[in-house]
Design a protein around this motif. Structure first.
Motif, PDB file in Angstrom:
ATOM      1  N   ALA A 285     -63.567 -33.530  -8.545  1.00 55.21           N
ATOM      2  CA  ALA A 285     -64.202 -32.640  -7.540  1.00 55.21           C
ATOM      3  C   ALA A 285     -63.383 -31.531  -6.836  1.00 55.21           C
ATOM      4  O   ALA A 285     -63.533 -30.713  -6.849  1.00 55.21           O
ATOM      5  CB  ALA A 285     -64.500 -33.796  -6.315  1.00 55.21           C
ATOM      6  N   SER A 286     -61.976 -32.169  -6.369  1.00 55.02           N
ATOM      7  CA  SER A 286     -60.894 -31.402  -6.003  1.00 55.02           C
ATOM      8  C   SER A 286     -59.460 -31.831  -6.199  1.00 55.02           C
ATOM      9  O   SER A 286     -59.354 -33.008  -6.294  1.00 55.02           O
ATOM     10  CB  SER A 286     -61.161 -31.240  -4.564  1.00 55.02           C
ATOM     11  OG  SER A 286     -60.211 -30.811  -3.873  1.00 55.02           O
ATOM     12  N   ALA A 287     -58.602 -30.734  -6.347  1.00 54.38           N
ATOM     13  CA  ALA A 287     -57.471 -31.097  -6.764  1.00 54.38           C
ATOM     14  C   ALA A 287     -56.733 -31.806  -5.442  1.00 54.38           C
ATOM     15  O   ALA A 287     -55.642 -32.500  -5.451  1.00 54.38           O
ATOM     16  CB  ALA A 287     -56.674 -30.062  -7.381  1.00 54.38           C
ATOM     17  N   TRP A 288     -57.063 -31.449  -4.242  1.00 56.60           N
ATOM     18  CA  TRP A 288     -56.754 -31.864  -3.174  1.00 56.60           C
ATOM     19  C   TRP A 288     -56.646 -33.447  -3.119  1.00 56.60           C
ATOM     20  O   TRP A 288     -56.002 -33.985  -2.595  1.00 56.60           O
ATOM     21  CB  TRP A 288     -57.257 -31.271  -1.869  1.00 56.60           C
ATOM     22  CG  TRP A 288     -57.143 -29.769  -1.694  1.00 56.60           C
ATOM     23  CD1 TRP A 288     -57.477 -28.746  -1.951  1.00 56.60           C
ATOM     24  CD2 TRP A 288     -55.581 -29.409  -1.373  1.00 56.60           C
ATOM     25  NE1 TRP A 288     -56.757 -27.511  -1.943  1.00 56.60           N
ATOM     26  CE2 TRP A 288     -55.479 -27.895  -1.420  1.00 56.60           C
ATOM     27  CE3 TRP A 288     -54.311 -29.878  -1.074  1.00 56.60           C
ATOM     28  CZ2 TRP A 288     -54.498 -27.117  -1.088  1.00 56.60           C
ATOM     29  CZ3 TRP A 288     -53.267 -29.186  -0.593  1.00 56.60           C
ATOM     30  CH2 TRP A 288     -53.365 -27.753  -1.039  1.00 56.60           C
ATOM     31  N   ILE A 289     -57.643 -33.949  -3.519  1.00 62.49           N
ATOM     32  CA  ILE A 289     -57.637 -35.507  -3.758  1.00 62.49           C
ATOM     33  C   ILE A 289     -56.938 -36.176  -4.472  1.00 62.49           C
ATOM     34  O   ILE A 289     -56.516 -36.954  -4.040  1.00 62.49           O
ATOM     35  CB  ILE A 289     -59.489 -35.918  -3.842  1.00 62.49           C
ATOM     36  CG1 ILE A 289     -60.660 -35.323  -3.031  1.00 62.49           C
ATOM     37  CG2 ILE A 289     -59.467 -37.264  -4.026  1.00 62.49           C
ATOM     38  CD1 ILE A 289     -61.811 -35.546  -3.372  1.00 62.49           C
ATOM     39  N   LEU A 290     -56.711 -35.407  -5.555  1.00 62.94           N
ATOM     40  CA  LEU A 290     -56.024 -35.839  -6.556  1.00 62.94           C
ATOM     41  C   LEU A 290     -54.432 -35.869  -6.025  1.00 62.94           C
ATOM     42  O   LEU A 290     -53.651 -36.928  -5.913  1.00 62.94           O
ATOM     43  CB  LEU A 290     -55.834 -35.163  -7.862  1.00 62.94           C
ATOM     44  CG  LEU A 290     -54.910 -35.722  -9.050  1.00 62.94           C
ATOM     45  CD1 LEU A 290     -55.249 -37.029  -9.512  1.00 62.94           C
ATOM     46  CD2 LEU A 290     -55.190 -34.645 -10.233  1.00 62.94           C
ATOM     47  N   ALA A 291     -54.139 -34.748  -5.365  1.00 65.67           N
ATOM     48  CA  ALA A 291     -52.768 -34.702  -4.731  1.00 65.67           C
ATOM     49  C   ALA A 291     -52.592 -35.772  -3.418  1.00 65.67           C
ATOM     50  O   ALA A 291     -51.534 -36.225  -3.517  1.00 65.67           O
ATOM     51  CB  ALA A 291     -52.730 -33.228  -4.001  1.00 65.67           C
ATOM     52  N   ALA A 292     -53.644 -35.936  -2.673  1.00 63.12           N
ATOM     53  CA  ALA A 292     -53.469 -37.039  -1.855  1.00 63.12           C
ATOM     54  C   ALA A 292     -53.276 -38.433  -2.412  1.00 63.12           C
ATOM     55  O   ALA A 292     -52.478 -39.197  -1.621  1.00 63.12           O
ATOM     56  CB  ALA A 292     -54.770 -36.791  -0.795  1.00 63.12           C
ATOM     57  N   ALA A 293     -53.939 -38.641  -3.518  1.00 70.24           N
ATOM     58  CA  ALA A 293     -53.956 -39.983  -3.978  1.00 70.24           C
ATOM     59  C   ALA A 293     -52.653 -40.020  -4.564  1.00 70.24           C
ATOM     60  O   ALA A 293     -52.009 -41.396  -4.304  1.00 70.24           O
ATOM     61  CB  ALA A 293     -55.117 -40.167  -5.070  1.00 70.24           C
ATOM     62  N   LEU A 294     -51.906 -39.191  -5.167  1.00 66.33           N
ATOM     63  CA  LEU A 294     -50.613 -39.379  -5.430  1.00 66.33           C
ATOM     64  C   LEU A 294     -49.647 -39.504  -4.586  1.00 66.33           C
ATOM     65  O   LEU A 294     -48.788 -40.144  -4.605  1.00 66.33           O
ATOM     66  CB  LEU A 294     -50.259 -37.777  -6.499  1.00 66.33           C
ATOM     67  CG  LEU A 294     -50.914 -37.966  -7.881  1.00 66.33           C
ATOM     68  CD1 LEU A 294     -50.606 -36.557  -8.649  1.00 66.33           C
ATOM     69  CD2 LEU A 294     -50.415 -38.858  -8.797  1.00 66.33           C
ATOM     70  N   LEU A 295     -49.768 -38.539  -3.374  1.00 67.81           N
ATOM     71  CA  LEU A 295     -48.854 -39.054  -2.285  1.00 67.81           C
ATOM     72  C   LEU A 295     -49.147 -40.278  -1.739  1.00 67.81           C
ATOM     73  O   LEU A 295     -47.877 -40.863  -1.450  1.00 67.81           O
ATOM     74  CB  LEU A 295     -49.270 -37.938  -1.000  1.00 67.81           C
ATOM     75  CG  LEU A 295     -48.477 -37.837  -0.018  1.00 67.81           C
ATOM     76  CD1 LEU A 295     -46.982 -37.551  -0.386  1.00 67.81           C
ATOM     77  CD2 LEU A 295     -48.976 -36.810   0.978  1.00 67.81           C
ATOM     78  N   GLY A 296     -50.245 -40.895  -1.597  1.00 63.28           N
ATOM     79  CA  GLY A 296     -50.593 -42.139  -1.184  1.00 63.28           C
ATOM     80  C   GLY A 296     -49.999 -43.040  -1.966  1.00 63.28           C
ATOM     81  O   GLY A 296     -49.314 -44.176  -1.460  1.00 63.28           O
ATOM     82  N   HIS A 297     -49.793 -42.867  -3.175  1.00 62.90           N
ATOM     83  CA  HIS A 297     -49.266 -43.751  -4.154  1.00 62.90           C
ATOM     84  C   HIS A 297     -47.791 -43.979  -4.112  1.00 62.90           C
ATOM     85  O   HIS A 297     -47.429 -45.057  -4.132  1.00 62.90           O
ATOM     86  CB  HIS A 297     -49.894 -43.595  -5.670  1.00 62.90           C
ATOM     87  CG  HIS A 297     -49.375 -44.647  -6.583  1.00 62.90           C
ATOM     88  ND1 HIS A 297     -48.047 -44.617  -7.094  1.00 62.90           N
ATOM     89  CD2 HIS A 297     -50.291 -45.573  -7.137  1.00 62.90           C
ATOM     90  CE1 HIS A 297     -48.205 -45.687  -7.854  1.00 62.90           C
ATOM     91  NE2 HIS A 297     -49.169 -46.222  -8.058  1.00 62.90           N
TER      92      HIS A 297
END
Length: 53
Positions: free
Chosen positions: A33-45
């Motif tokens: 869907a969006s690279a922003w979700i991926l970035a947020a998940a990586l930051l959260g991890h």
């Protein structure tokens, strides 16, 4: 999750497995869907690793 398995505590293994599954779902959603979700998940991890480790 490796440390949870090493301790042998079943509840800790379940919690870490669910958290890992949640991060995996966010990664899949972000890839589709969006690279922003991926970035947020990586930051959260990363925050999770720092806070638990």
């Amino acid at each position: 999750m490796v440390f949870a398995i090493q301790t042998g505590d079943t509840s800790e293994i379940v919690i870490h497995t669910l958290l890992a599954a949640g991060f995996a779902i966010l990664a899949i959603m972000g890839a589709r869907a969006s690279a922003w979700i991926l970035a947020a998940a990586l930051l959260g991890h990363g925050i999770f690793d720092i806070s638990v480790g």
